[in-house]
Scaffold this motif. Structure first.
Motif, PDB file in Angstrom:
ATOM      1  N   LEU A  82      38.906  38.841  36.334  1.00  0.00           N
ATOM      2  CA  LEU A  82      40.260  38.292  36.188  1.00  0.00           C
ATOM      3  C   LEU A  82      40.792  37.773  37.522  1.00  0.00           C
ATOM      4  CD1 LEU A  82      42.033  40.780  33.754  1.00  0.00           C
ATOM      5  CD2 LEU A  82      41.547  38.369  33.355  1.00  0.00           C
ATOM      6  N   ALA A  83      40.586  38.540  38.566  1.00  0.00           N
ATOM      7  CA  ALA A  83      41.060  38.108  39.883  1.00  0.00           C
ATOM      8  C   ALA A  83      40.438  36.770  40.256  1.00  0.00           C
ATOM      9  CB  ALA A  83      40.725  39.166  40.941  1.00  0.00           C
ATOM     10  N   GLU A  84      39.131  36.641  40.034  1.00  0.00           N
ATOM     11  CA  GLU A  84      38.460  35.379  40.350  1.00  0.00           C
ATOM     12  C   GLU A  84      38.989  34.245  39.476  1.00  0.00           C
ATOM     13  OE1 GLU A  84      34.053  33.489  40.997  1.00  0.00           O
ATOM     14  OE2 GLU A  84      34.234  35.181  39.628  1.00  0.00           O
ATOM     15  N   LYS A  85      39.165  34.516  38.206  1.00  0.00           N
ATOM     16  CA  LYS A  85      39.655  33.498  37.273  1.00  0.00           C
ATOM     17  C   LYS A  85      41.051  33.020  37.687  1.00  0.00           C
ATOM     18  CE  LYS A  85      40.532  33.015  32.296  1.00  0.00           C
ATOM     19  NZ  LYS A  85      40.451  33.701  31.006  1.00  0.00           N
ATOM     20  N   TYR A  86      41.947  33.956  37.954  1.00  0.00           N
ATOM     21  CA  TYR A  86      43.306  33.589  38.358  1.00  0.00           C
ATOM     22  C   TYR A  86      43.297  32.846  39.694  1.00  0.00           C
ATOM     23  CZ  TYR A  86      45.031  36.823  34.741  1.00  0.00           C
ATOM     24  OH  TYR A  86      45.301  37.458  33.567  1.00  0.00           O
ATOM     25  N   TYR A  87      42.497  33.348  40.626  1.00  0.00           N
ATOM     26  CA  TYR A  87      42.450  32.745  41.952  1.00  0.00           C
ATOM     27  C   TYR A  87      41.931  31.311  41.871  1.00  0.00           C
ATOM     28  CZ  TYR A  87      41.655  32.235  46.938  1.00  0.00           C
ATOM     29  OH  TYR A  87      41.684  31.790  48.235  1.00  0.00           O
ATOM     30  N   GLN A  88      40.826  31.118  41.172  1.00  0.00           N
ATOM     31  CA  GLN A  88      40.234  29.781  41.070  1.00  0.00           C
ATOM     32  C   GLN A  88      41.151  28.812  40.325  1.00  0.00           C
ATOM     33  OE1 GLN A  88      37.740  28.707  42.759  1.00  0.00           O
ATOM     34  NE2 GLN A  88      37.212  30.709  43.565  1.00  0.00           N
ATOM     35  N   ALA A  89      41.959  29.337  39.422  1.00  0.00           N
ATOM     36  CA  ALA A  89      42.880  28.483  38.668  1.00  0.00           C
ATOM     37  C   ALA A  89      44.170  28.225  39.430  1.00  0.00           C
ATOM     38  CB  ALA A  89      43.201  29.133  37.319  1.00  0.00           C
ATOM     39  N   GLY A  90      44.339  28.881  40.566  1.00  0.00           N
ATOM     40  CA  GLY A  90      45.574  28.705  41.326  1.00  0.00           C
ATOM     41  C   GLY A  90      46.756  29.423  40.705  1.00  0.00           C
ATOM     42  N   ASP A  91      46.496  30.417  39.872  1.00  0.00           N
ATOM     43  CA  ASP A  91      47.565  31.228  39.289  1.00  0.00           C
ATOM     44  C   ASP A  91      47.837  32.380  40.261  1.00  0.00           C
ATOM     45  OD1 ASP A  91      49.307  32.790  37.859  1.00  0.00           O
ATOM     46  OD2 ASP A  91      47.935  33.206  36.213  1.00  0.00           O
ATOM     47  N   TRP A  92      48.603  32.080  41.290  1.00  0.00           N
ATOM     48  CA  TRP A  92      48.768  32.988  42.422  1.00  0.00           C
ATOM     49  C   TRP A  92      49.439  34.314  42.070  1.00  0.00           C
ATOM     50  CZ3 TRP A  92      45.099  31.072  44.707  1.00  0.00           C
ATOM     51  CH2 TRP A  92      44.945  29.697  44.915  1.00  0.00           C
ATOM     52  N   PRO A  93      50.505  34.348  41.255  1.00  0.00           N
ATOM     53  CA  PRO A  93      51.103  35.663  40.943  1.00  0.00           C
ATOM     54  C   PRO A  93      50.118  36.603  40.240  1.00  0.00           C
ATOM     55  CG  PRO A  93      52.648  33.912  40.404  1.00  0.00           C
ATOM     56  CD  PRO A  93      51.328  33.249  40.727  1.00  0.00           C
ATOM     57  N   ALA A  97      48.328  40.142  41.592  1.00  0.00           N
ATOM     58  CA  ALA A  97      48.339  41.388  40.818  1.00  0.00           C
ATOM     59  C   ALA A  97      46.921  41.949  40.650  1.00  0.00           C
ATOM     60  CB  ALA A  97      48.980  41.157  39.454  1.00  0.00           C
ATOM     61  N   ALA A  98      45.980  41.092  40.293  1.00  0.00           N
ATOM     62  CA  ALA A  98      44.607  41.555  40.089  1.00  0.00           C
ATOM     63  C   ALA A  98      43.981  42.006  41.408  1.00  0.00           C
ATOM     64  CB  ALA A  98      43.765  40.451  39.444  1.00  0.00           C
ATOM     65  N   LEU A  99      44.214  41.247  42.473  1.00  0.00           N
ATOM     66  CA  LEU A  99      43.652  41.613  43.773  1.00  0.00           C
ATOM     67  C   LEU A  99      44.283  42.895  44.310  1.00  0.00           C
ATOM     68  CD1 LEU A  99      43.433  38.000  45.125  1.00  0.00           C
ATOM     69  CD2 LEU A  99      41.475  39.545  44.830  1.00  0.00           C
ATOM     70  N   THR A 100      45.565  43.112  44.013  1.00  0.00           N
ATOM     71  CA  THR A 100      46.217  44.362  44.414  1.00  0.00           C
ATOM     72  C   THR A 100      45.562  45.548  43.716  1.00  0.00           C
ATOM     73  OG1 THR A 100      48.303  43.242  44.890  1.00  0.00           O
ATOM     74  CG2 THR A 100      48.420  45.617  44.453  1.00  0.00           C
ATOM     75  N   ALA A 101      45.225  45.377  42.440  1.00  0.00           N
ATOM     76  CA  ALA A 101      44.535  46.453  41.715  1.00  0.00           C
ATOM     77  C   ALA A 101      43.181  46.752  42.355  1.00  0.00           C
ATOM     78  CB  ALA A 101      44.364  46.068  40.246  1.00  0.00           C
ATOM     79  N   ILE A 102      42.482  45.711  42.777  1.00  0.00           N
ATOM     80  CA  ILE A 102      41.188  45.910  43.439  1.00  0.00           C
ATOM     81  C   ILE A 102      41.387  46.639  44.771  1.00  0.00           C
ATOM     82  CG2 ILE A 102      39.266  44.710  44.577  1.00  0.00           C
ATOM     83  CD1 ILE A 102      39.620  42.530  42.342  1.00  0.00           C
ATOM     84  N   ILE A 103      42.367  46.196  45.550  1.00  0.00           N
ATOM     85  CA  ILE A 103      42.623  46.803  46.857  1.00  0.00           C
ATOM     86  C   ILE A 103      43.073  48.257  46.707  1.00  0.00           C
ATOM     87  CG2 ILE A 103      44.171  46.726  48.866  1.00  0.00           C
ATOM     88  CD1 ILE A 103      43.950  43.597  48.602  1.00  0.00           C
ATOM     89  N   ASP A 104      43.838  48.542  45.661  1.00  0.00           N
ATOM     90  CA  ASP A 104      44.254  49.928  45.422  1.00  0.00           C
ATOM     91  C   ASP A 104      43.034  50.839  45.231  1.00  0.00           C
ATOM     92  OD1 ASP A 104      46.912  49.261  45.640  1.00  0.00           O
ATOM     93  OD2 ASP A 104      47.289  49.255  43.468  1.00  0.00           O
ATOM     94  N   ASN A 105      41.987  50.310  44.577  1.00  0.00           N
ATOM     95  CA  ASN A 105      40.760  51.082  44.354  1.00  0.00           C
ATOM     96  C   ASN A 105      39.800  51.016  45.535  1.00  0.00           C
ATOM     97  OD1 ASN A 105      41.367  52.075  41.783  1.00  0.00           O
ATOM     98  ND2 ASN A 105      40.708  50.163  40.826  1.00  0.00           N
TER      99      ASN A 105
END
Length: 195
Positions: A82-93, A97-105
């Motif tokens: 999801l993080a990659e999909k959102y990032y590549q699509a330019g859906d920054w918010p 959120a997805a990258l924050t979940a990754i960083i939390d883990n």
């Protein structure tokens, strides 16, 4: 300019495949590759100070990958996708959120910090971007593009001296776009209200 020409050719190649139905693996893969190409070209355009053109490419990327924003963040593997999909699509918010979940883990995931920092920069949340770039540099100090992107965030925040220092460091580390970007910041061509 050569990098921009290469991206123009790449986008033309993927566009031709999509338009002619000559998609080698699947429509989804071709759209994802084209989305990546638009996003990469947008980043090149930002480095060149062509913000309006970059915004158009980010919009083209978003248009290619319609997303279901109601999705929650499931398992770790799915979160990465999801993080990659959102990032590549330019859906920054949603990317944040997805990258924050990754960083939390995985707080020591330098790549997640870099990508979240780039997403924050795209949202004009430069202080948060700088904090993530700082962490990424702390984790992996030899990556020129990270200094480059932090330098741009500094420039857009009005911290010209820090911007020039980071861009010069990126140039010294071999990231060539930084050499020109440092000069553009010195001449006030990149910075607050300049893109």
């Amino acid at each position: 300019d050569l990098a921009l020409e290469d991206m123009d050719r790449t986008i033309g190649f993927f566009r031709d495949d999509l338009n002619q139905g000559l998609i080698w693996e699947s429509a989804d893969l071709s759209r994802l590759n084209m989305t990546k190409a638009y996003t990469n070209r947008a980043n090149i355009l930002i480095a060149m100070g062509r913000i309006e053109d970059a915004e158009q490419d980010f919009q083209r990327a978003r248009d290619l990958v319609p997303l279901d924003f109601s999705q929650s963040l499931p398992s770790d593997d799915e979160t990465f996708r999801l993080a990659e999909k959102y990032y590549q699509a330019g859906d920054w918010p949603n990317a944040v959120a997805a990258l924050t979940a990754i960083i939390d883990n995985e707080p020591d995931n330098a790549s997640a910090h870099i990508n979240r920092a780039n997403a924050y920069s795209s949202l004009k949340r430069y202080q948060e971007a700088i904090e993530d770039f700082n962490r990424a540099i702390e984790l992996n100090p030899g990556v020129g593009v990270t200094y480059h992107n932090r330098g741009l965030a500094y420039a857009w925040s009005g911290m010209k001296d820090k911007a020039i220092a980071d861009l010069a460091k990126a140039c010294k580390l071999g990231f060539q776009p930084s050499c020109e970007s440092a000069d553009l910041v010195r001449r006030d061509r990149i910075g607050i209200n300049k893109g």
